[in-house]
Each structure stands twice: as structure tokens, then as C-alpha cells.
Design a protein around this motif. Structure first.
Motif, mmCIF file in Angstrom:
data_model
loop_
_atom_site.group_PDB
_atom_site.id
_atom_site.type_symbol
_atom_site.label_atom_id
_atom_site.label_comp_id
_atom_site.label_asym_id
_atom_site.label_seq_id
_atom_site.Cartn_x
_atom_site.Cartn_y
_atom_site.Cartn_z
ATOM 1 N N GLY A 114 0.807 -1.215 0.000
ATOM 2 C CA GLY A 114 0.000 0.000 0.000
ATOM 3 C C GLY A 114 0.838 1.261 0.000
ATOM 4 N N PHE A 115 0.216 2.353 -0.430
ATOM 5 C CA PHE A 115 0.855 3.666 -0.532
ATOM 6 C C PHE A 115 0.081 4.651 0.330
ATOM 7 C CE2 PHE A 115 0.821 7.837 -2.770
ATOM 8 C CZ PHE A 115 2.179 8.131 -2.768
ATOM 9 N N ILE A 116 0.818 5.527 1.032
ATOM 10 C CA ILE A 116 0.173 6.532 1.883
ATOM 11 C C ILE A 116 0.285 7.930 1.284
ATOM 12 C CG2 ILE A 116 0.205 7.648 4.149
ATOM 13 C CD1 ILE A 116 1.141 4.969 5.322
ATOM 14 N N ARG A 117 1.487 8.344 0.923
ATOM 15 C CA ARG A 117 1.670 9.706 0.411
ATOM 16 C C ARG A 117 3.012 9.828 -0.286
ATOM 17 N NH1 ARG A 117 5.449 12.240 3.562
ATOM 18 N NH2 ARG A 117 5.728 11.476 5.697
ATOM 19 N N LYS A 118 3.158 10.929 -1.050
ATOM 20 C CA LYS A 118 4.457 11.235 -1.640
ATOM 21 C C LYS A 118 5.318 11.925 -0.590
ATOM 22 C CE LYS A 118 3.042 15.629 -3.756
ATOM 23 N NZ LYS A 118 2.933 16.353 -5.045
ATOM 24 N N LEU A 119 6.604 11.987 -0.848
ATOM 25 C CA LEU A 119 7.527 12.609 0.093
ATOM 26 C C LEU A 119 7.372 14.121 0.070
ATOM 27 C CD1 LEU A 119 10.755 10.532 -0.680
ATOM 28 C CD2 LEU A 119 9.113 10.157 1.172
ATOM 29 N N HIS A 120 7.561 14.740 1.230
ATOM 30 C CA HIS A 120 7.522 16.194 1.313
ATOM 31 C C HIS A 120 8.827 16.777 0.763
ATOM 32 C CE1 HIS A 120 3.885 15.864 3.517
ATOM 33 N NE2 HIS A 120 4.432 15.374 4.613
ATOM 34 N N ASN A 121 8.740 17.980 0.233
ATOM 35 C CA ASN A 121 9.943 18.666 -0.250
ATOM 36 C C ASN A 121 10.641 19.347 0.915
ATOM 37 O OD1 ASN A 121 9.555 18.013 -2.994
ATOM 38 N ND2 ASN A 121 8.070 19.665 -3.211
ATOM 39 N N GLU A 122 11.771 18.810 1.309
ATOM 40 C CA GLU A 122 12.557 19.363 2.416
ATOM 41 C C GLU A 122 14.016 19.445 1.978
ATOM 42 O OE1 GLU A 122 11.216 20.420 5.110
ATOM 43 O OE2 GLU A 122 9.250 19.447 5.221
#
Length: 382
Positions: free
Chosen positions: A326-334
Motif C-alpha cells: 500500500g501507498f500513503i503519500r508522496k515525500l515532502h519537499n525538504e
């Protein structure tokens, strides 16, 4: 993009829909070795997305091979054809193609590959041929990509103005061609390390898992379950170098050598969850962030795991098998890689609750995470 109205979608094939690069990896090196040559990575990267005829002519010249371009093609092509059945759909591809087809969105395949090669490749993917009303090869237009000819011809055959077409591509050659045609462009490069994608494409995604049809005036997906997206299972394995307790979770550090992770395409980036088998201990729920460390000249896969449970008595170099379901979210831009890979309490909660659902829990005893030798089998859970 919310105001855009897309009436048809045109896909590239190799590297966009199918992971043919990994399936055929090593063929060029094997072939050149017969003539005492080695592949030049820089030259081969520049050939990505180009017409086969053009690539073949360049290879003969670059490596001073004792062939004409046609003779080279005839010699090496059977080696590629033997591997094509092993090429798998990239993450999010089958979901998107089937979703658009079910909703009556006209779809086309437009590849620099020869038409017969395209048809052979997709013949190994169940149901794909029926989804595409237009299949167009580079040998059917005057000029291949980066010229716009193939996308203009595809839109003509679809009966849709090119301005209402969305092209999905992975290579810069393809993105340039799509842009020149007047279509809208989504780029899905294998690594997010080339600024030119951002300059040319309307949108750049890590994988098609992140694609949101409603932003383009297309029917939205309705397959999320409790903030989690079911995906076709992906297998990986590696070695644990360290495990420690932090904030109620077991954090796992892994060995990231070039052969440490198996069967995970470059486009797998984001926060995922699944089942992890640690060989001498058992099977656990896991939430994992997967990205790339691009700080050096060689990109290195960066992974952080939170085991939902406690490891006791593990040994260094303990082997693990992991099945992403399963997938939850894309990575945040940090700016900081550690922040990019940070797994939140919300991520862990979503993963823990999702893995209790039958659609995810059925994979706990899958052979893919029980036996490494079974990794090529199709995993359907219990």
C-alpha cells in the motif's frame, strides 16, 4: 491545472508504462563484451528515448563495431525479445490505464519503438491491447522523437485536437517532442535529478501512483481505503545493519549496496507500508519511506523503516524480505534528507489500521516474503 480539460491521453511505453530497462539490463554489456568493448554510461544515457534505427547507427560508430546498423540490429534484437516477457508494469500504471479505459477516455501508445515491437511487448500485459485505440510506432512517422510528429499523428488518429491531449513520458527526448506538439505533458523520470524536466513539463511526478486525474478534468480515482491506496505488491530484500527503539517503534537501518534491494523500480518513492519477514524472528507490519540521496554524483536509494512491533535478539546482517502492499503519500519537499524521509505518527497509524483490513492482511503469509527464491511468482496472498 484544475481548469484544464483533457479529452485523450497518449502514453510512451518503455520506461513510462513498462520497466523494460531493468528487464533488459546487461544485454548491451554482454553483446559488446564479445568484441572486447564496454558500454559508456554517458553515451547510453543520451540515447534514451531515441529511435531504434538512430540508436543502432550511433552504437556501431561509438563502439567501432564490425557491422552496419541493420546487421547490428539483427544480431542484438533477439536478445532483447527474449527478455521482454519479463518486463513488468511500473507502479501505478495498470491502475491508471484500466481506470481511464473504464471511463471511456481515448488512449494511445506512441513510442519510438517499431510498431511490431510495441505490440509484442504489450502482448505480455493482460488486457492492455484492448485499452489502446491507437498504437503508433516510430517507423510509422517521418521523424521520431524529439520531433512532434508521432504525437500529432496519434492525436489525429484519436480524433482529438492535440491541445486537448495529455502526453505521459519518462525521457527528455519524449518530453521535448510532446511539448513541441502542443500537448500538455506529465513527466515521470526514473530519477528526479534533471532540472530540465521541471522547465519543460506541465507536471513532474515520481511515479504514476501520484497521478491525480481530476486535475486534468478526467474522472477521479475512487480506490483509496481509509487514507491508504492498495497497489500491486512489490518485493524487496536486504540486510539489517542496525535496529533500535525510537518513539515507540523499531527503526531499522539497512545495508544499501547495489544488490541489496531487489525488484523495486527507480520510480518507487514515497511512504509505503506492508509486511516484513525477518528470517529468524517473524513477520511484522512495517511503514517505510523510500527516496533517493542525490547529494553525490551517484544517486543512492535512501530508505527508512518503522517496524510496528519490537525486535528482540536480532543479529547484525539479519536478512529481511519486504512486501509493499500500500501507498500513503508522496515525500515532502525538504532540504534535509532526514526530514524528507521522516515517518509521521499519522503515517504509522494509517499503516497499522490498513494492515488489519483483509485486503492487506491477506499478504502476511505470502510466499514472496517467506522464501526469497519465490520472488518471481505472482503473490495473491492467502
Amino acid at each position: 491545472m484544475a481548469s484544464l480539460k483533457i479529452s485523450a491521453v497518449i502514453f510512451d511505453l518503455d520506461g513510462t508504462l513498462l520497466d523494460t530497462e531493468r528487464a533488459t539490463r546487461g544485454i548491451m554489456a554482454e553483446f559488446l563484451a564479445r568484441y572486447g568493448k564496454e558500454p559508456d554510461a554517458e553515451k547510453e544515457e543520451k540515447r534514451l528515448g531515441k529511435m531504434h534505427k538512430e540508436s543502432a547507427a550511433g552504437i556501431v560508430v561509438d563502439y567501432d563495431l564490425p557491422f552496419t546498423a541493420d546487421e547490428y540490429s539483427a544480431a542484438i534484437m533477439p536478445m532483447y525479445q527474449q527478455r521482454w516477457p519479463q518486463a513488468k508494469a511500473l507502479p501505478g500504471v495498470s491502475r491508471l490505464v484500466n481506470h481511464l479505459h473504464r471511463h471511456g477516455v481515448p488512449l494511445a501508445l506512441a513510442s519510438n519503438s517499431m510498431k511490431q515491437h510495441i505490440e509484442l511487448k504489450i502482448s505480455h500485459q493482460h488486457g492492455w491491447k484492448e485499452c489502446f485505440s491507437v498504437i503508433l510506432g516510430g517507423n510509422e512517422v517521418k521523424n521520431g522523437k524529439p520531433a512532434p510528429d508521432i504525437f500529432l499523428e496519434a492525436s489525429k488518429r484519436l480524433g482529438v485536437d492535440i491541445s486537448e491531449c495529455l502526453v505521459i513520458e519518462d525521457s527528455l527526448v519524449g518530453v521535448r517532442a510532446a511539448k513541441a506538439s502542443g500537448a500538455k505533458v506529465v513527466a515521470v523520470p526514473s530519477l528526479q535529478c534533471q532540472e530540465e524536466y521541471q522547465k519543460l513539463a506541465n507536471c513532474v511526478l515520481n511515479s504514476l501512483i501520484e497521478f491525480r486525474p481530476e486535475l486534468w478534468g478526467l474522472p477521479a480515482f475512487e480506490d483509496w481505503v481509509q487514507s491508504a491506496l492498495p497497489i500491486d505488491p512489490l518485493y524487496m530484500s536486504g540486510m539489517i545493519s542496525k535496529a533500535f527503539q525510537q518513539d515507540g517503534f523499531t527503526v531499522i537501518n539497512t545495508i544499501t549496496g547495489s544488490d541489496s534491494y531487489l525488484s523495486i523500480p527507480d520510480q518507487v518513492l514515497g511512504v509505503f507500508f506492508g509486511w516484513e519477514k525477518i528470517e529468524t524472528i517473524g513477520t511484522f507490519k512495517v511503514v517505510m519511506s523510500i527516496g533517493w540521496d542525490l547529494s553525490s554524483s551517484n544517486a543512492v536509494r535512501a530508505i527508512k523503516q518503522h517496524l510496528i512491533g519490537h525486535i528482540n535478539n536480532y543479529s547484525s546482517k539479519e536478512k529481511f524480505h519486504f512486501l509493499i502492499v500500500g501507498f500513503i503519500r508522496k515525500l515532502h519537499n525538504e532540504d534535509n534528507l532526514s526530514d524528507v524521509l521522516k515517518i509521521t505518527e499519522e503515517d504509522s497509524r494509517i499503516a497499522q489500521e490498513a494492515l488489519d483490513l483483509p485486503m492487506f492482511s491477506k499478504f502476511k503469509s505470502c510466499k514472496l516474503i517467506q522464501e526469497e527464491d519465490s520472488r518471481e511468482e505472482t503473490c495473491v496472498g492467502d
